[in-house]
Design a protein around this motif. Structure first.
Motif, PDB file in Angstrom:
ATOM      1  N   GLU A  22       0.856  -1.186   0.000  1.00  0.00           N
ATOM      2  CA  GLU A  22       0.000   0.000   0.000  1.00  0.00           C
ATOM      3  C   GLU A  22       0.891   1.235   0.000  1.00  0.00           C
ATOM      4  O   GLU A  22       2.083   1.164   0.315  1.00  0.00           O
ATOM      5  N   VAL A  23       0.314   2.346  -0.365  1.00  0.00           N
ATOM      6  CA  VAL A  23       1.076   3.586  -0.482  1.00  0.00           C
ATOM      7  C   VAL A  23       1.294   4.212   0.896  1.00  0.00           C
ATOM      8  O   VAL A  23       0.349   4.401   1.653  1.00  0.00           O
ATOM      9  N   ASP A  24       2.553   4.524   1.190  1.00  0.00           N
ATOM     10  CA  ASP A  24       2.925   5.215   2.431  1.00  0.00           C
ATOM     11  C   ASP A  24       3.189   6.676   2.076  1.00  0.00           C
ATOM     12  O   ASP A  24       4.134   6.974   1.342  1.00  0.00           O
ATOM     13  N   VAL A  25       2.382   7.578   2.597  1.00  0.00           N
ATOM     14  CA  VAL A  25       2.531   8.997   2.260  1.00  0.00           C
ATOM     15  C   VAL A  25       3.846   9.579   2.759  1.00  0.00           C
ATOM     16  O   VAL A  25       4.274  10.632   2.292  1.00  0.00           O
ATOM     17  N   ASN A  26       4.515   8.889   3.674  1.00  0.00           N
ATOM     18  CA  ASN A  26       5.785   9.383   4.217  1.00  0.00           C
ATOM     19  C   ASN A  26       7.005   8.734   3.568  1.00  0.00           C
ATOM     20  O   ASN A  26       8.116   8.897   4.064  1.00  0.00           O
ATOM     21  N   GLY A  52     -11.134  -1.986  -8.354  1.00  0.00           N
ATOM     22  CA  GLY A  52     -11.243  -1.105  -7.190  1.00  0.00           C
ATOM     23  C   GLY A  52      -9.906  -0.861  -6.533  1.00  0.00           C
ATOM     24  O   GLY A  52      -9.585   0.270  -6.125  1.00  0.00           O
ATOM     25  N   LYS A  53      -9.108  -1.911  -6.440  1.00  0.00           N
ATOM     26  CA  LYS A  53      -7.790  -1.791  -5.816  1.00  0.00           C
ATOM     27  C   LYS A  53      -6.871  -0.888  -6.640  1.00  0.00           C
ATOM     28  O   LYS A  53      -6.155  -0.046  -6.091  1.00  0.00           O
ATOM     29  N   ILE A  54      -6.903  -1.048  -7.956  1.00  0.00           N
ATOM     30  CA  ILE A  54      -6.060  -0.216  -8.830  1.00  0.00           C
ATOM     31  C   ILE A  54      -6.478   1.236  -8.742  1.00  0.00           C
ATOM     32  O   ILE A  54      -5.636   2.144  -8.695  1.00  0.00           O
ATOM     33  N   LYS A  55      -7.775   1.490  -8.697  1.00  0.00           N
ATOM     34  CA  LYS A  55      -8.247   2.878  -8.574  1.00  0.00           C
ATOM     35  C   LYS A  55      -7.745   3.507  -7.271  1.00  0.00           C
ATOM     36  O   LYS A  55      -7.285   4.648  -7.265  1.00  0.00           O
ATOM     37  N   GLN A  56      -7.820   2.764  -6.173  1.00  0.00           N
ATOM     38  CA  GLN A  56      -7.375   3.307  -4.885  1.00  0.00           C
ATOM     39  C   GLN A  56      -5.869   3.541  -4.868  1.00  0.00           C
ATOM     40  O   GLN A  56      -5.401   4.590  -4.434  1.00  0.00           O
ATOM     41  N   ILE A  57      -5.104   2.565  -5.353  1.00  0.00           N
ATOM     42  CA  ILE A  57      -3.649   2.715  -5.381  1.00  0.00           C
ATOM     43  C   ILE A  57      -3.246   3.893  -6.259  1.00  0.00           C
ATOM     44  O   ILE A  57      -2.389   4.697  -5.885  1.00  0.00           O
ATOM     45  N   THR A  58      -3.871   4.017  -7.416  1.00  0.00           N
ATOM     46  CA  THR A  58      -3.547   5.119  -8.323  1.00  0.00           C
ATOM     47  C   THR A  58      -3.859   6.458  -7.672  1.00  0.00           C
ATOM     48  O   THR A  58      -3.057   7.399  -7.733  1.00  0.00           O
ATOM     49  N   THR A  59      -5.011   6.567  -7.025  1.00  0.00           N
ATOM     50  CA  THR A  59      -5.384   7.797  -6.323  1.00  0.00           C
ATOM     51  C   THR A  59      -4.358   8.138  -5.251  1.00  0.00           C
ATOM     52  O   THR A  59      -3.913   9.293  -5.139  1.00  0.00           O
ATOM     53  N   ASP A  60      -3.975   7.129  -4.478  1.00  0.00           N
ATOM     54  CA  ASP A  60      -2.988   7.348  -3.413  1.00  0.00           C
ATOM     55  C   ASP A  60      -1.634   7.769  -3.979  1.00  0.00           C
ATOM     56  O   ASP A  60      -0.965   8.640  -3.422  1.00  0.00           O
ATOM     57  N   LEU A  61      -1.228   7.141  -5.079  1.00  0.00           N
ATOM     58  CA  LEU A  61       0.053   7.500  -5.692  1.00  0.00           C
ATOM     59  C   LEU A  61       0.034   8.919  -6.250  1.00  0.00           C
ATOM     60  O   LEU A  61       1.026   9.650  -6.122  1.00  0.00           O
ATOM     61  N   LEU A  62      -1.053   9.319  -6.853  1.00  0.00           N
ATOM     62  CA  LEU A  62      -1.126  10.670  -7.409  1.00  0.00           C
ATOM     63  C   LEU A  62      -0.925  11.732  -6.344  1.00  0.00           C
ATOM     64  O   LEU A  62      -0.373  12.798  -6.625  1.00  0.00           O
ATOM     65  N   VAL A 120      -5.551  -7.398 -17.274  1.00  0.00           N
ATOM     66  CA  VAL A 120      -4.694  -6.344 -17.832  1.00  0.00           C
ATOM     67  C   VAL A 120      -5.500  -5.153 -18.340  1.00  0.00           C
ATOM     68  O   VAL A 120      -5.244  -4.009 -17.947  1.00  0.00           O
ATOM     69  N   VAL A 121      -6.464  -5.385 -19.198  1.00  0.00           N
ATOM     70  CA  VAL A 121      -7.213  -4.278 -19.799  1.00  0.00           C
ATOM     71  C   VAL A 121      -8.078  -3.565 -18.762  1.00  0.00           C
ATOM     72  O   VAL A 121      -8.085  -2.334 -18.690  1.00  0.00           O
ATOM     73  N   ALA A 122      -8.776  -4.314 -17.939  1.00  0.00           N
ATOM     74  CA  ALA A 122      -9.640  -3.696 -16.922  1.00  0.00           C
ATOM     75  C   ALA A 122      -8.831  -2.844 -15.945  1.00  0.00           C
ATOM     76  O   ALA A 122      -9.245  -1.730 -15.589  1.00  0.00           O
ATOM     77  N   GLU A 123      -7.674  -3.348 -15.527  1.00  0.00           N
ATOM     78  CA  GLU A 123      -6.834  -2.587 -14.599  1.00  0.00           C
ATOM     79  C   GLU A 123      -6.279  -1.332 -15.255  1.00  0.00           C
ATOM     80  O   GLU A 123      -6.230  -0.265 -14.641  1.00  0.00           O
ATOM     81  N   LEU A 124      -5.856  -1.467 -16.498  1.00  0.00           N
ATOM     82  CA  LEU A 124      -5.307  -0.307 -17.200  1.00  0.00           C
ATOM     83  C   LEU A 124      -6.377   0.761 -17.401  1.00  0.00           C
ATOM     84  O   LEU A 124      -6.136   1.948 -17.191  1.00  0.00           O
ATOM     85  N   LYS A 125      -7.583   0.341 -17.761  1.00  0.00           N
ATOM     86  CA  LYS A 125      -8.672   1.308 -17.929  1.00  0.00           C
ATOM     87  C   LYS A 125      -8.978   2.012 -16.608  1.00  0.00           C
ATOM     88  O   LYS A 125      -9.234   3.218 -16.589  1.00  0.00           O
ATOM     89  N   ALA A 126      -8.953   1.280 -15.506  1.00  0.00           N
ATOM     90  CA  ALA A 126      -9.201   1.871 -14.191  1.00  0.00           C
ATOM     91  C   ALA A 126      -8.131   2.905 -13.858  1.00  0.00           C
ATOM     92  O   ALA A 126      -8.438   4.011 -13.383  1.00  0.00           O
ATOM     93  N   GLN A 127      -6.873   2.558 -14.101  1.00  0.00           N
ATOM     94  CA  GLN A 127      -5.778   3.485 -13.832  1.00  0.00           C
ATOM     95  C   GLN A 127      -5.898   4.722 -14.711  1.00  0.00           C
ATOM     96  O   GLN A 127      -5.734   5.851 -14.236  1.00  0.00           O
ATOM     97  N   MET A 128      -6.199   4.520 -15.972  1.00  0.00           N
ATOM     98  CA  MET A 128      -6.341   5.647 -16.897  1.00  0.00           C
ATOM     99  C   MET A 128      -7.489   6.574 -16.484  1.00  0.00           C
ATOM    100  O   MET A 128      -7.374   7.790 -16.579  1.00  0.00           O
ATOM    101  N   GLU A 129      -8.587   5.985 -16.006  1.00  0.00           N
ATOM    102  CA  GLU A 129      -9.726   6.787 -15.564  1.00  0.00           C
ATOM    103  C   GLU A 129      -9.319   7.708 -14.412  1.00  0.00           C
ATOM    104  O   GLU A 129      -9.601   8.909 -14.428  1.00  0.00           O
ATOM    105  N   VAL A 130      -8.639   7.153 -13.426  1.00  0.00           N
ATOM    106  CA  VAL A 130      -8.223   7.954 -12.275  1.00  0.00           C
ATOM    107  C   VAL A 130      -7.220   9.025 -12.687  1.00  0.00           C
ATOM    108  O   VAL A 130      -7.273  10.156 -12.209  1.00  0.00           O
ATOM    109  N   MET A 131      -6.318   8.673 -13.592  1.00  0.00           N
ATOM    110  CA  MET A 131      -5.288   9.619 -14.029  1.00  0.00           C
ATOM    111  C   MET A 131      -5.791  10.592 -15.094  1.00  0.00           C
ATOM    112  O   MET A 131      -5.065  11.476 -15.518  1.00  0.00           O
ATOM    113  N   GLN A 132      -7.015  10.394 -15.554  1.00  0.00           N
ATOM    114  CA  GLN A 132      -7.602  11.188 -16.632  1.00  0.00           C
ATOM    115  C   GLN A 132      -6.730  11.113 -17.887  1.00  0.00           C
ATOM    116  O   GLN A 132      -6.516  12.119 -18.575  1.00  0.00           O
ATOM    117  N   ALA A 133      -6.242   9.915 -18.150  1.00  0.00           N
ATOM    118  CA  ALA A 133      -5.408   9.673 -19.325  1.00  0.00           C
ATOM    119  C   ALA A 133      -6.283   9.127 -20.462  1.00  0.00           C
ATOM    120  O   ALA A 133      -7.261   8.427 -20.225  1.00  0.00           O
TER     121      ALA A 133
END
Length: 113
Positions: free
Chosen positions: A31-35, A57-67, A86-99
């Protein structure tokens, strides 16, 4: 910082080793550590072995935390033979990143594939 989302621990470890080889302070986590003080932060999402909806859902949360850490870029490490969601995860990441575009390179030259 460079951020990586890997679909399993093996892929995360592979990229961590490459980062160390090039002198980067690498960190592998689940998980993402903000520190974090990492120059290369690799999140092992373990999404390959879970249901697609859960993986998305997990990819969306991780991507949000990383951003929130403002990395130079976020790299999605996938299996070289395209196992998992692969495709579903990439689409989720792209959605969060607005890519609007992504480049998928399913290859592992060191293993001749």
């Amino acid at each position: 910082m460079i951020a990586v989302i890997a679909d399993d621990l093996t892929g995360a470890a592979e990229l961590g080793g490459i980062g160390l080889k090039y002198g980067l302070k690498a960190e592998i986590a689940t998980e993402v550590d903000v520190n974090t003080k990492a120059e290369l932060l690799i999140i092992s999402a373990n999404t390959r072995s879970i249901k697609e909806d859960d993986a998305v859902g997990k990819i969306k949360q991780i991507t949000t935390d990383l951003l929130a850490l403002h990395p130079k870029f976020i790299y999605k490490k996938i299996d070289s033979v395209l196992r998992g969601h692969v495709v579903a995860e990439l689409k989720a990441q792209m959605e969060v990143m607005q890519a609007h575009r992504a480049l998928i390179v399913p290859a592992n030259p060191s293993l001749n594939r």
